[in-house]
Design a protein around this motif. Structure first.
Motif, PDB file in Angstrom:
ATOM      1  N   ALA A 165     -19.211  34.048 -13.906  1.00 58.14           N
ATOM      2  CA  ALA A 165     -19.329  33.478 -12.562  1.00 58.14           C
ATOM      3  C   ALA A 165     -18.502  32.199 -12.451  1.00 58.14           C
ATOM      4  O   ALA A 165     -17.763  32.011 -11.473  1.00 58.14           O
ATOM      5  N   ARG A 166     -18.610  31.336 -13.460  1.00 53.93           N
ATOM      6  CA  ARG A 166     -17.819  30.096 -13.446  1.00 53.93           C
ATOM      7  C   ARG A 166     -16.322  30.408 -13.440  1.00 53.93           C
ATOM      8  O   ARG A 166     -15.547  29.798 -12.705  1.00 53.93           O
ATOM      9  N   GLU A 167     -15.916  31.379 -14.270  1.00 57.05           N
ATOM     10  CA  GLU A 167     -14.503  31.768 -14.347  1.00 57.05           C
ATOM     11  C   GLU A 167     -14.008  32.295 -12.998  1.00 57.05           C
ATOM     12  O   GLU A 167     -12.866  32.048 -12.604  1.00 57.05           O
ATOM     13  N   LEU A 168     -14.878  33.033 -12.306  1.00 58.79           N
ATOM     14  CA  LEU A 168     -14.505  33.599 -11.001  1.00 58.79           C
ATOM     15  C   LEU A 168     -14.606  32.575  -9.871  1.00 58.79           C
ATOM     16  O   LEU A 168     -14.112  32.818  -8.774  1.00 58.79           O
ATOM     17  N   GLY A 169     -15.296  31.470 -10.142  1.00 59.93           N
ATOM     18  CA  GLY A 169     -15.478  30.460  -9.098  1.00 59.93           C
ATOM     19  C   GLY A 169     -16.503  30.884  -8.061  1.00 59.93           C
ATOM     20  O   GLY A 169     -16.389  30.548  -6.886  1.00 59.93           O
ATOM     21  N   VAL A 170     -17.519  31.645  -8.506  1.00 62.51           N
ATOM     22  CA  VAL A 170     -18.582  32.083  -7.601  1.00 62.51           C
ATOM     23  C   VAL A 170     -19.914  31.588  -8.145  1.00 62.51           C
ATOM     24  O   VAL A 170     -20.038  31.234  -9.315  1.00 62.51           O
ATOM     25  N   ALA A 171     -20.905  31.593  -7.275  1.00 59.57           N
ATOM     26  CA  ALA A 171     -22.243  31.190  -7.693  1.00 59.57           C
ATOM     27  C   ALA A 171     -22.809  32.215  -8.669  1.00 59.57           C
ATOM     28  O   ALA A 171     -22.462  33.397  -8.618  1.00 59.57           O
ATOM     29  N   ASP A 172     -23.684  31.760  -9.540  1.00 58.75           N
ATOM     30  CA  ASP A 172     -24.325  32.661 -10.497  1.00 58.75           C
ATOM     31  C   ASP A 172     -25.073  33.766  -9.760  1.00 58.75           C
ATOM     32  O   ASP A 172     -25.076  34.917 -10.194  1.00 58.75           O
ATOM     33  N   SER A 173     -25.668  33.426  -8.630  1.00 58.57           N
ATOM     34  CA  SER A 173     -26.394  34.439  -7.847  1.00 58.57           C
ATOM     35  C   SER A 173     -25.447  35.512  -7.309  1.00 58.57           C
ATOM     36  O   SER A 173     -25.825  36.676  -7.182  1.00 58.57           O
ATOM     37  N   THR A 174     -24.210  35.135  -7.026  1.00 58.02           N
ATOM     38  CA  THR A 174     -23.209  36.117  -6.575  1.00 58.02           C
ATOM     39  C   THR A 174     -22.881  37.077  -7.702  1.00 58.02           C
ATOM     40  O   THR A 174     -22.845  38.295  -7.504  1.00 58.02           O
ATOM     41  N   ALA A 175     -22.661  36.533  -8.903  1.00 63.66           N
ATOM     42  CA  ALA A 175     -22.374  37.387 -10.059  1.00 63.66           C
ATOM     43  C   ALA A 175     -23.564  38.284 -10.365  1.00 63.66           C
ATOM     44  O   ALA A 175     -23.395  39.455 -10.710  1.00 63.66           O
ATOM     45  N   THR A 176     -24.769  37.748 -10.217  1.00 65.64           N
ATOM     46  CA  THR A 176     -25.972  38.558 -10.408  1.00 65.64           C
ATOM     47  C   THR A 176     -25.998  39.677  -9.378  1.00 65.64           C
ATOM     48  O   THR A 176     -26.362  40.812  -9.695  1.00 65.64           O
ATOM     49  N   GLY A 177     -25.590  39.372  -8.169  1.00 66.56           N
ATOM     50  CA  GLY A 177     -25.531  40.383  -7.112  1.00 66.56           C
ATOM     51  C   GLY A 177     -24.561  41.504  -7.437  1.00 66.56           C
ATOM     52  O   GLY A 177     -24.808  42.667  -7.084  1.00 66.56           O
ATOM     53  N   TYR A 178     -23.465  41.181  -8.104  1.00 63.71           N
ATOM     54  CA  TYR A 178     -22.506  42.218  -8.506  1.00 63.71           C
ATOM     55  C   TYR A 178     -23.175  43.261  -9.402  1.00 63.71           C
ATOM     56  O   TYR A 178     -22.815  44.429  -9.383  1.00 63.71           O
ATOM     57  N   MET A 179     -24.143  42.800 -10.188  1.00 60.90           N
ATOM     58  CA  MET A 179     -24.782  43.679 -11.172  1.00 60.90           C
ATOM     59  C   MET A 179     -25.723  44.708 -10.550  1.00 60.90           C
ATOM     60  O   MET A 179     -26.209  45.595 -11.249  1.00 60.90           O
ATOM     61  N   VAL A 180     -25.992  44.582  -9.266  1.00 62.93           N
ATOM     62  CA  VAL A 180     -26.870  45.554  -8.599  1.00 62.93           C
ATOM     63  C   VAL A 180     -26.136  46.384  -7.552  1.00 62.93           C
ATOM     64  O   VAL A 180     -26.694  47.333  -7.013  1.00 62.93           O
ATOM     65  N   GLN A 181     -24.893  46.020  -7.284  1.00 63.84           N
ATOM     66  CA  GLN A 181     -24.126  46.735  -6.269  1.00 63.84           C
ATOM     67  C   GLN A 181     -23.695  48.109  -6.772  1.00 63.84           C
ATOM     68  O   GLN A 181     -23.206  48.247  -7.890  1.00 63.84           O
ATOM     69  N   GLU A 182     -23.862  49.111  -5.941  1.00 67.28           N
ATOM     70  CA  GLU A 182     -23.425  50.461  -6.282  1.00 67.28           C
ATOM     71  C   GLU A 182     -21.904  50.533  -6.325  1.00 67.28           C
ATOM     72  O   GLU A 182     -21.316  51.252  -7.124  1.00 67.28           O
ATOM     73  N   SER A 183     -21.257  49.746  -5.455  1.00 69.85           N
ATOM     74  CA  SER A 183     -19.805  49.753  -5.360  1.00 69.85           C
ATOM     75  C   SER A 183     -19.325  48.312  -5.198  1.00 69.85           C
ATOM     76  O   SER A 183     -20.015  47.490  -4.602  1.00 69.85           O
ATOM     77  N   LEU A 184     -18.155  48.011  -5.762  1.00 72.40           N
ATOM     78  CA  LEU A 184     -17.564  46.683  -5.623  1.00 72.40           C
ATOM     79  C   LEU A 184     -16.108  46.821  -5.199  1.00 72.40           C
ATOM     80  O   LEU A 184     -15.461  47.821  -5.511  1.00 72.40           O
ATOM     81  N   GLN A 185     -15.618  45.806  -4.534  1.00 77.16           N
ATOM     82  CA  GLN A 185     -14.217  45.804  -4.138  1.00 77.16           C
ATOM     83  C   GLN A 185     -13.323  45.777  -5.373  1.00 77.16           C
ATOM     84  O   GLN A 185     -13.666  45.195  -6.411  1.00 77.16           O
ATOM     85  N   PHE A 186     -12.174  46.405  -5.233  1.00 76.13           N
ATOM     86  CA  PHE A 186     -11.177  46.463  -6.304  1.00 76.13           C
ATOM     87  C   PHE A 186     -10.840  45.057  -6.798  1.00 76.13           C
ATOM     88  O   PHE A 186     -10.772  44.812  -8.002  1.00 76.13           O
ATOM     89  N   GLY A 187     -10.650  44.133  -5.872  1.00 77.19           N
ATOM     90  CA  GLY A 187     -10.281  42.760  -6.236  1.00 77.19           C
ATOM     91  C   GLY A 187     -11.319  42.081  -7.110  1.00 77.19           C
ATOM     92  O   GLY A 187     -10.976  41.312  -8.014  1.00 77.19           O
ATOM     93  N   ILE A 188     -12.587  42.363  -6.869  1.00 82.76           N
ATOM     94  CA  ILE A 188     -13.647  41.771  -7.682  1.00 82.76           C
ATOM     95  C   ILE A 188     -13.589  42.339  -9.094  1.00 82.76           C
ATOM     96  O   ILE A 188     -13.657  41.607 -10.083  1.00 82.76           O
ATOM     97  N   LEU A 189     -13.433  43.663  -9.198  1.00 81.85           N
ATOM     98  CA  LEU A 189     -13.326  44.284 -10.523  1.00 81.85           C
ATOM     99  C   LEU A 189     -12.100  43.766 -11.272  1.00 81.85           C
ATOM    100  O   LEU A 189     -12.139  43.557 -12.482  1.00 81.85           O
ATOM    101  N   TRP A 190     -11.029  43.577 -10.534  1.00 81.18           N
ATOM    102  CA  TRP A 190      -9.791  43.051 -11.125  1.00 81.18           C
ATOM    103  C   TRP A 190     -10.056  41.661 -11.721  1.00 81.18           C
ATOM    104  O   TRP A 190      -9.706  41.378 -12.861  1.00 81.18           O
ATOM    105  N   LYS A 191     -10.688  40.795 -10.924  1.00 78.21           N
ATOM    106  CA  LYS A 191     -10.953  39.431 -11.376  1.00 78.21           C
ATOM    107  C   LYS A 191     -11.924  39.396 -12.553  1.00 78.21           C
ATOM    108  O   LYS A 191     -11.751  38.597 -13.476  1.00 78.21           O
ATOM    109  N   ILE A 192     -12.945  40.252 -12.515  1.00 75.29           N
ATOM    110  CA  ILE A 192     -13.887  40.299 -13.640  1.00 75.29           C
ATOM    111  C   ILE A 192     -13.149  40.763 -14.895  1.00 75.29           C
ATOM    112  O   ILE A 192     -13.355  40.213 -15.985  1.00 75.29           O
ATOM    113  N   SER A 193     -12.282  41.758 -14.754  1.00 77.30           N
ATOM    114  CA  SER A 193     -11.493  42.247 -15.891  1.00 77.30           C
ATOM    115  C   SER A 193     -10.690  41.110 -16.519  1.00 77.30           C
ATOM    116  O   SER A 193     -10.650  40.961 -17.742  1.00 77.30           O
ATOM    117  N   LEU A 194     -10.039  40.323 -15.680  1.00 81.33           N
ATOM    118  CA  LEU A 194      -9.255  39.195 -16.184  1.00 81.33           C
ATOM    119  C   LEU A 194     -10.153  38.152 -16.846  1.00 81.33           C
ATOM    120  O   LEU A 194      -9.802  37.590 -17.884  1.00 81.33           O
TER     121      LEU A 194
END
Length: 119
Positions: A38-67
């Protein structure tokens, strides 16, 4: 009231993986710290936690997490597709392997000829 299901969320005949579950499992298996991501992405921890429950995520988010975790999650997901494919790197390695095998066979033949001559 029934939740509105968007078209992209409708599974087809071949269902796509639940991205949040995929991320949770990957992070757990490899000891990835969600808060650090979350810190690396520049998002709140709650946002990163939210990613973990999403059925689908935007390509850009997956790209940034990969990096952020230095892992090609997109390739990991692509490998789950029921479509045979090879990456350009795999094709190059297969070509190189074929050339090395041909050279090995030629050297084996040459070695056999030398052995026969020494007899």
């Amino acid at each position: 009231m029934k939740a509105l299901v968007k078209k992209y969320q409708t599974q087809g005949s071949v269902s796509y993986p639940h991205i949040g579950k995929f991320l949770r499992q990957y992070f757990a298996k490899h000891g990835v710290n969600r808060a650090a991501v979350a810190r690396e992405l520049g998002v709140a921890d709650s946002t990163a936690t939210g990613y973990m429950v999403q059925e689908s995520l935007q390509f850009g988010i997956l790209w940034k997490i990969s990096l952020a975790i230095n892992r090609n999650l997109l390739a990991d997901l692509a490998s789950r597709l029921p479509i045979p494919f090879a990456t350009p790197r795999e094709i190059a390695l297969e070509t190189e392997l074929k050339a090395v095998q041909e050279e090995l066979n030629a050297l084996k033949l040459e070695n056999k000829i030398y052995k026969d001559l020494l007899k």
